[in-house]
Design an enzyme around this catalytic site. Structure first.
Site, short mmCIF file in Angstrom:
data_model
loop_
_atom_site.label_atom_id
_atom_site.label_comp_id
_atom_site.label_asym_id
_atom_site.label_seq_id
_atom_site.Cartn_x
_atom_site.Cartn_y
_atom_site.Cartn_z
N LYS A 143 0.85 -1.19 0.00
CA LYS A 143 0.00 0.00 0.00
C LYS A 143 0.88 1.24 0.00
CE LYS A 143 -4.26 -1.70 0.60
NZ LYS A 143 -5.39 -1.37 -0.27
N GLU A 198 -1.98 0.02 -8.84
CA GLU A 198 -3.43 0.01 -8.68
C GLU A 198 -3.95 1.40 -8.34
OE1 GLU A 198 -4.19 -3.70 -6.61
OE2 GLU A 198 -5.92 -2.77 -5.68
N LYS A 250 -13.47 -7.04 -7.03
CA LYS A 250 -13.93 -7.53 -5.74
C LYS A 250 -15.35 -8.03 -5.98
CE LYS A 250 -11.38 -4.22 -2.83
NZ LYS A 250 -10.38 -3.76 -3.82
MG MG Z 1 -6.96 -1.55 -4.35
#
Ligand code: MG
Length: 340
Positions: A143, A198, A250
């Site tokens: 991240k 991303e 997702k």
């Molecule tokens: Mg993501």
């Protein structure tokens, strides 16, 4: 005559084992709604509505209200009348109504899928990467866009050096960058073992769609859409624009995952299946969709577990591979009962 179903609703609120830190902020408690649907034939199915803050405007409270408003005995036409914006609820109902399926084909290669290890934001990634590599992970997700930008960029080379030679790194900015910063990062990622970046910029930033298209065209590192493809019709719109990068999917956030995945497959899109940090009920549904995907398989974004302080709600363990039988072993009834 329309079919009738018995619908039960259970709202849950579960503490994560540790707070989840992203560019959207710190997330400590996972809230959602379980749906249990029983058909006239006595067949029972379970679904999970698991909205993610920063991705969807749905809330557990709103989902619970809409679900209870359906009543305890529901005609199938009432399910179809749910508004498109209630994607998580429509998802949960669709999954709860799906009848049990057999194993996906007979190709043994398809019975085990690789998983990307989730690394913590910042310097802690350097500490966590080697033991995960030792455990067998070869794809890592880090991240970014969380801490000081200069510090994070300086860490990139240290992190690449800490990974095994064949490893690939995914960066997830959760939309935290502006154009300048995104360009600097994408430049830096070229010639490094970065599989993709991303959501470099936010879906609602000005001119985001043109900007993302431009970044995808101008830099060699592939870009993956995540937050940009969770609304009603997003996937179809990006497919229509000929998006050249990847789609992080997702399944839990899709109102009709079967239709969306069919559209992606027809377009030969590159798809990365990812967790919405849902419980085992939602994880089982999502992973079943992943195992049925007919396109190229990338490492699954299911490497964050164990997620919950109460382990009864966890999906499959975060291992370098997930097998079909690991998915089938998840017992939705036990999770439903644990939420009582
Ligand atoms: Mg993501």
């Amino acid at each position: 005559m329309s079919l009738e179903f018995k619908v039960q609703v259970r709202r849950y609120s579960l503490a994560f084992r540790g707070p989840v830190r992203t560019a959207h902020g710190v997330w400590e408690t996972r809230e959602g709604v379980f749906i249990r649907i029983e058909g006239v034939d006595g067949a029972v199915g379970y679904g999970e509505a698991a909205p993610v803050p920063g991705f969807s405007d749905e809330t557990a409270g709103g989902i619970e209200t809409e679900a209870r408003a359906l009543g305890e005995t529901v005609a199938d036409a009432a399910f179809d009348a749910l508004p498109g914006r209630m994607a998580c609820l429509r998802h949960a109902i669709g999954e709860a109504r799906r009848r049990p399926e057999s194993a996906p084909g007979t190709d043994p290669g398809r019975l085990s899928l690789g998983v990307a290890a989730l690394l913590p934001a910042g310097k802690a990634a350097l500490r966590d990467a080697p033991p995960k590599a030792e455990a067998g992970f070869r794809v890592f997700k880090w991240k970014v866009g969380v801490g000081d930008p200069a510090d994070e960029m300086a860490l990139l080379d240290d992190l690449c050096a800490a990974l095994p030679s064949a490893a690939r790194l995914r960066l997830d900015a959760n939309g935290a960058w502006d154009r300048r910063r995104a360009e600097r990062w994408l430049e830096r990622c070229a010639e490094r073992p970065v599989e993709f970046v991303e959501q470099p910029v936010a879906r609602d930033s000005r001119g985001a769609e043109d900007l993302l298209q431009g970044l995808a065209r101008d830099f060699p590192v592939p870009i993956a859409l995540d937050e940009s493809v969770v609304g009603d019709g997003d996937i179809e719109r990006w497919l229509g624009m000929g998006w050249p990068g990847l789609f992080v999917i997702k399944p839990s956030l899709l109102g009709d995952p079967v239709a969306s995945l069919a559209a992606l497959a027809a377009a030969k899109a590159q798809v990365v299946f990812s967790s919405a940090l849902e419980t085992g009920i939602g994880a089982k549904s999502s992973l079943r969709h992943a195992f049925r995907w007919t396109g190229e398989h990338r490492a699954l974004g299911f490497g964050a577990g164990p997620l919950f302080a109460d382990a009864r709600f966890d999906g499959p363990a975060a291992a370098p591979f997930i097998r079909w039988q690991d998915v089938e072993r998840i017992n939705p009834e036990a999770i439903w009962n644990a939420a009582s």
